[in-house]
Write a protein that holds these residues in place. Structure first.
Motif, PDB file in Angstrom:
ATOM      1  N   UNK A 110     -24.857  -9.944  45.758  1.00 47.52           N
ATOM      2  CA  UNK A 110     -25.094  -9.261  47.033  1.00 47.52           C
ATOM      3  C   UNK A 110     -24.630  -7.809  46.997  1.00 47.52           C
ATOM      4  N   UNK A 111     -23.604  -7.524  46.183  1.00 39.97           N
ATOM      5  CA  UNK A 111     -23.098  -6.155  46.071  1.00 39.97           C
ATOM      6  C   UNK A 111     -22.941  -5.784  44.604  1.00 39.97           C
ATOM      7  N   UNK A 112     -22.896  -4.486  44.367  1.00 41.06           N
ATOM      8  CA  UNK A 112     -22.706  -3.955  43.023  1.00 41.06           C
ATOM      9  C   UNK A 112     -21.843  -2.704  43.142  1.00 41.06           C
ATOM     10  N   UNK A 113     -20.826  -2.597  42.299  1.00 42.61           N
ATOM     11  CA  UNK A 113     -19.950  -1.432  42.287  1.00 42.61           C
ATOM     12  C   UNK A 113     -20.495  -0.411  41.286  1.00 42.61           C
ATOM     13  N   UNK A 114     -20.971   0.720  41.781  1.00 43.36           N
ATOM     14  CA  UNK A 114     -21.555   1.740  40.913  1.00 43.36           C
ATOM     15  C   UNK A 114     -20.524   2.377  39.985  1.00 43.36           C
ATOM     16  N   UNK A 115     -19.317   2.600  40.467  1.00 44.60           N
ATOM     17  CA  UNK A 115     -18.278   3.189  39.617  1.00 44.60           C
ATOM     18  C   UNK A 115     -17.971   2.244  38.462  1.00 44.60           C
ATOM     19  N   UNK A 116     -17.828   0.956  38.745  1.00 43.04           N
ATOM     20  CA  UNK A 116     -17.566  -0.031  37.698  1.00 43.04           C
ATOM     21  C   UNK A 116     -18.711  -0.114  36.697  1.00 43.04           C
ATOM     22  N   UNK A 117     -19.949  -0.061  37.188  1.00 42.36           N
ATOM     23  CA  UNK A 117     -21.121  -0.107  36.303  1.00 42.36           C
ATOM     24  C   UNK A 117     -21.137   1.101  35.363  1.00 42.36           C
ATOM     25  N   UNK A 118     -20.868   2.282  35.892  1.00 46.54           N
ATOM     26  CA  UNK A 118     -20.848   3.485  35.054  1.00 46.54           C
ATOM     27  C   UNK A 118     -19.703   3.444  34.048  1.00 46.54           C
ATOM     28  N   UNK A 119     -18.546   2.941  34.467  1.00 45.06           N
ATOM     29  CA  UNK A 119     -17.436   2.798  33.526  1.00 45.06           C
ATOM     30  C   UNK A 119     -17.820   1.857  32.394  1.00 45.06           C
ATOM     31  N   UNK A 120     -18.478   0.750  32.716  1.00 46.50           N
ATOM     32  CA  UNK A 120     -18.932  -0.179  31.679  1.00 46.50           C
ATOM     33  C   UNK A 120     -19.829   0.527  30.672  1.00 46.50           C
ATOM     34  N   UNK A 121     -20.782   1.304  31.162  1.00 45.37           N
ATOM     35  CA  UNK A 121     -21.729   1.994  30.276  1.00 45.37           C
ATOM     36  C   UNK A 121     -21.017   2.999  29.374  1.00 45.37           C
ATOM     37  N   UNK A 122     -20.071   3.740  29.926  1.00 44.10           N
ATOM     38  CA  UNK A 122     -19.334   4.719  29.117  1.00 44.10           C
ATOM     39  C   UNK A 122     -18.509   4.002  28.053  1.00 44.10           C
ATOM     40  N   UNK A 123     -17.809   2.952  28.439  1.00 46.31           N
ATOM     41  CA  UNK A 123     -16.982   2.213  27.480  1.00 46.31           C
ATOM     42  C   UNK A 123     -17.825   1.594  26.367  1.00 46.31           C
ATOM     43  N   UNK A 124     -19.009   1.097  26.709  1.00 46.66           N
ATOM     44  CA  UNK A 124     -19.890   0.510  25.691  1.00 46.66           C
ATOM     45  C   UNK A 124     -20.466   1.557  24.743  1.00 46.66           C
ATOM     46  N   UNK A 125     -20.488   2.810  25.170  1.00 41.42           N
ATOM     47  CA  UNK A 125     -21.060   3.870  24.325  1.00 41.42           C
ATOM     48  C   UNK A 125     -20.057   4.463  23.336  1.00 41.42           C
ATOM     49  N   UNK A 126     -18.795   4.084  23.457  1.00 47.06           N
ATOM     50  CA  UNK A 126     -17.766   4.664  22.594  1.00 47.06           C
ATOM     51  C   UNK A 126     -17.847   4.118  21.170  1.00 47.06           C
ATOM     52  N   UNK A 127     -17.422   4.932  20.199  1.00 48.67           N
ATOM     53  CA  UNK A 127     -17.359   4.412  18.828  1.00 48.67           C
ATOM     54  C   UNK A 127     -16.271   3.339  18.725  1.00 48.67           C
ATOM     55  N   UNK A 128     -16.442   2.401  17.798  1.00 54.01           N
ATOM     56  CA  UNK A 128     -15.441   1.352  17.621  1.00 54.01           C
ATOM     57  C   UNK A 128     -14.086   1.926  17.240  1.00 54.01           C
ATOM     58  N   UNK A 129     -14.085   2.891  16.354  1.00 54.39           N
ATOM     59  CA  UNK A 129     -12.851   3.566  15.951  1.00 54.39           C
ATOM     60  C   UNK A 129     -13.143   5.065  15.924  1.00 54.39           C
ATOM     61  N   UNK A 130     -12.571   5.772  16.862  1.00 50.29           N
ATOM     62  CA  UNK A 130     -12.798   7.218  16.940  1.00 50.29           C
ATOM     63  C   UNK A 130     -12.062   7.907  15.803  1.00 50.29           C
ATOM     64  N   UNK A 131     -12.809   8.655  14.982  1.00 53.29           N
ATOM     65  CA  UNK A 131     -12.200   9.379  13.868  1.00 53.29           C
ATOM     66  C   UNK A 131     -12.960  10.674  13.616  1.00 53.29           C
ATOM     67  N   UNK A 132     -12.194  11.705  13.291  1.00 53.54           N
ATOM     68  CA  UNK A 132     -12.823  12.936  12.820  1.00 53.54           C
ATOM     69  C   UNK A 132     -13.597  12.604  11.545  1.00 53.54           C
ATOM     70  N   UNK A 133     -14.574  13.411  11.222  1.00 55.27           N
ATOM     71  CA  UNK A 133     -15.281  13.251   9.961  1.00 55.27           C
ATOM     72  C   UNK A 133     -14.295  13.472   8.812  1.00 55.27           C
ATOM     73  N   UNK A 134     -14.575  12.880   7.689  1.00 53.13           N
ATOM     74  CA  UNK A 134     -13.715  12.989   6.496  1.00 53.13           C
ATOM     75  C   UNK A 134     -13.404  14.463   6.223  1.00 53.13           C
ATOM     76  N   UNK A 135     -12.137  14.790   6.104  1.00 53.61           N
ATOM     77  CA  UNK A 135     -11.698  16.147   5.803  1.00 53.61           C
ATOM     78  C   UNK A 135     -11.582  17.062   7.013  1.00 53.61           C
ATOM     79  N   UNK A 136     -11.884  16.593   8.224  1.00 52.30           N
ATOM     80  CA  UNK A 136     -11.816  17.445   9.417  1.00 52.30           C
ATOM     81  C   UNK A 136     -10.558  17.260  10.235  1.00 52.30           C
ATOM     82  N   UNK A 137      -9.700  16.333   9.872  1.00 52.70           N
ATOM     83  CA  UNK A 137      -8.449  16.152  10.601  1.00 52.70           C
ATOM     84  C   UNK A 137      -7.565  17.366  10.382  1.00 52.70           C
TER      85      UNK A 137
END
Length: 139
Positions: A110-137
């Motif tokens: 009956x209801x949907x939380x738009x903020x929660x839906x957008x948070x879900x989408x952002x979290x699902x779009x993240x890399x599994x392990x965030x890392x600089x490219x090799x040699x860029x740290x």
């Protein structure tokens, strides 16, 4: 802190409504735990087709800072989400919509939380392990 934005998803889509927000990631309850800083621009637009199908067009753009798992320093990450999410009324409709090529569907009540839906989408779009490219740290 952004409060939940509860909508009637069927009415929102049938009336072609939209909702927009531009905010620092710290204002999103769940995203504040993932990012050290950044800003997101979000838009949700409801749609309905001639056959009664309902969908939401989700757009999220911005740049956030993640923690590199290699060096533990900050690293910039671009968020660029532009997708259509179909709304299913029941389990059988959800299965049918999910079976379509390139289709994303969610079961709505009956209801949907738009903020929660957008948070879900952002979290699902993240890399599994965030890392600089090799040699860029930074040293």
């Amino acid at each position: 802190m952004l409060q939940p934005v509860e909508i009637d998803p069927r009415r929102f889509c049938r009336e072609s409504r939209s909702w927009e927000a531009r905010s620092d990631v710290s204002a999103f309850p769940r995203l504040a735990h993932e990012f050290t800083q950044g800003e997101l621009s979000c838009r949700v637009a409801g749609r309905s087709d001639a056959r009664g199908g309902l969908s939401l067009q989700l757009t999220v753009r911005g740049e956030v800072e993640l923690t590199c798992q290699r060096c533990l320093n900050g690293m910039r990450h671009e968020v660029d989400i532009d997708r259509v999410v179909h709304l299913a009324r029941n389990e059988s409709e959800l299965e049918r919509l999910d079976a379509l090529p390139g289709s994303d569907a969610i079961l709505v009540g009956e209801t949907l939380d738009l903020v929660g839906l957008l948070e879900d989408e952002v979290l699902l779009s993240l890399p599994l392990a965030a890392m600089h490219a090799e040699g860029e740290c930074p040293v």
